[in-house]
Structures are given as C-alpha cells and as structure tokens.
Design a protein around this motif. Sequence first.
Motif, PDB file in Angstrom:
ATOM      1  N   ASP A  59      -8.415   1.524  18.888  1.00 53.03           N
ATOM      2  CA  ASP A  59      -8.475   0.161  18.359  1.00 53.03           C
ATOM      3  C   ASP A  59      -7.928   0.107  16.941  1.00 53.03           C
ATOM      4  O   ASP A  59      -7.233  -0.840  16.563  1.00 53.03           O
ATOM      5  N   ALA A  60      -8.278   1.113  16.128  1.00 56.26           N
ATOM      6  CA  ALA A  60      -7.801   1.139  14.744  1.00 56.26           C
ATOM      7  C   ALA A  60      -6.286   1.256  14.694  1.00 56.26           C
ATOM      8  O   ALA A  60      -5.614   0.576  13.915  1.00 56.26           O
ATOM      9  N   ASP A 119      -4.448  -1.996  15.535  1.00 54.68           N
ATOM     10  CA  ASP A 119      -4.547  -3.107  14.586  1.00 54.68           C
ATOM     11  C   ASP A 119      -3.250  -3.192  13.781  1.00 54.68           C
ATOM     12  O   ASP A 119      -2.858  -2.218  13.133  1.00 54.68           O
ATOM     13  N   LEU A 127      -1.633 -12.246  11.380  1.00 52.04           N
ATOM     14  CA  LEU A 127      -2.121 -11.229  10.454  1.00 52.04           C
ATOM     15  C   LEU A 127      -2.265 -11.805   9.048  1.00 52.04           C
ATOM     16  O   LEU A 127      -3.226 -11.495   8.336  1.00 52.04           O
ATOM     17  N   VAL A 184     -10.857  -2.924   9.054  1.00 52.23           N
ATOM     18  CA  VAL A 184      -9.683  -2.041   8.997  1.00 52.23           C
ATOM     19  C   VAL A 184     -10.017  -0.842   8.122  1.00 52.23           C
ATOM     20  O   VAL A 184     -10.527  -1.009   7.009  1.00 52.23           O
ATOM     21  N   ARG A 205      -5.476 -13.617   8.989  1.00 49.57           N
ATOM     22  CA  ARG A 205      -6.623 -12.703   8.907  1.00 49.57           C
ATOM     23  C   ARG A 205      -6.855 -12.247   7.464  1.00 49.57           C
ATOM     24  O   ARG A 205      -7.994 -12.216   6.982  1.00 49.57           O
ATOM     25  N   THR A 233      -2.837  -1.810  10.204  1.00 52.18           N
ATOM     26  CA  THR A 233      -2.636  -0.384   9.942  1.00 52.18           C
ATOM     27  C   THR A 233      -1.171   0.009  10.030  1.00 52.18           C
ATOM     28  O   THR A 233      -0.827   1.158   9.762  1.00 52.18           O
TER      29      THR A 233
END
Length: 250
Positions: A24-25, A28, A224, A68, A227, A31
């Motif tokens: 999942d990381a 993202d 993004l 994150v 976010r 990242t």
Amino acid sequence: MRHLLPPLLVAAFVLIAAIPARADALADPATHLTYMTEQYWPMNYSRNGRLAGLSVDLLRRMWREMGVPEQPIHLFPWPRAYDMGHVDPRTMLFSMYRTKGREPDFKWVGPIVQGKTEVFTLRSRHLSARSLKDLDGWRLAAVRDVASANILRDAGLRYTGSRTPDTAIGMLTRDRVDAVAMDALQFHHFAALLGRPGGEFKPIMTLCTDPLYFAFSLDTPDALIERFQKALDAVTRQPDYRALLDHYLN
C-alpha cells in the motif's frame, strides 16, 4: 501439549503479514514524488546533517496526516532545484514564492507563510529609490531563478545572478554591486552568518509580498494535490500549530 511453530515458519508468517502494508505504501503516489528544497532559513535548512525548518516540519506533519511514510528530501542550490522542478516529472519543490509569472508553471499547495522580498543597500552609500525605474543603471545582484531575480528581469533591469545568497551579499559588501534583491528573512540570516551587523544594511524598496507555497510539477495528479492541501489545512488546525510558527518565525 502445546505445539510450537518452527522459527522459519513464524518468520514467514510475519513477512507475509507485512506485505500488504508495504505494498500500500509503495502504491501511494505521494511516495513516487521527488521532494526538493534549498538552504532557506528559517523555512528549510540543514542542521547537524538533518533537514529542519518550518516548511520541512509542516511537510512531515502532512505526510503523517496522509498516512505516508517519511520520504527523502533532497537539498540542492536553488537554481538547480528550480531547473529540475521545471523539467523533471513528479517533483515537489519548496518553499517557493507563488508569483503571477510562476502561476502556470506549477501546481500549488499552501500557503505556508507570507513572504517578503526587498532591495537592500549599504547604509553608508546613502542610496534611495522609489520605484523599479529608479534602479535602472544600478549594479544589481540577485540569486538566480528566485522571485526577486524574476521581478528584476521582468522590469527589464540587468543584474548579476549569483548561485547562493551569501555570494550576492558578498558582492554588496565588497562594493561590486549597489544593491541586492532578496527575500528579507534570507538576507538577514546570511548577512549574520557572514558576520555583518544588521545595521550595516538598509532596505530601500519592497519588491513583493507574495505567499510561499509547496510547488508541484504539472504532471502531478490533481487528486494528489487535493490530498496534500487537505493535509496542510488539517495540520494548521492542530493545537500546536501556533507554537510551531513561533518557534521558527519569532
């Protein structure tokens, strides 16, 4: 009798359990950005080998708000970082003045704080100017690609572009230029590092009071950007936000 799993099997279960979170990381998009900054006290600077400053602390808090993991932040001289931010995909550059000329070149998250750029001279020179037109014919200096340099350029004024703030201030103290256009906080900080007393200089003109922002390359997805903006808004509502501002700005 209790049955114990072999150590290797236990380790395998732990590794498998960690895979979804790690995946999942990595998935993202936050990242996958390259984060870049410069030496710009008190917003972003290196201290004892670690990056610090108001913008750096805000970004780290924004990452936590977004879930994150902390990402690498690359420290470059501003001209190089600015060029990379223009050319390289998926980049975030900070702290940057959000000026009218730069508006279409980046996507923006902020504001961080209100900025201020001024024209500084040596007090002993007794120089004065009321407008940019009055600076025509002066020997001017500014750090390349920063907001103050762009203002001079757009006004048709010639200036010597330096790579770093201390170089520009050094030109002023050695009488190689008549004035330096620079962010006010940055000017006073680097003048102090050079051992020059603050009373030696005087600001004669304010060039702009635009806000400072996090600037993203245009290919950064709008979702993004949203976010990051929501994360910044959430951070600025936290109870200790005022203390963070006081720590770096007062």
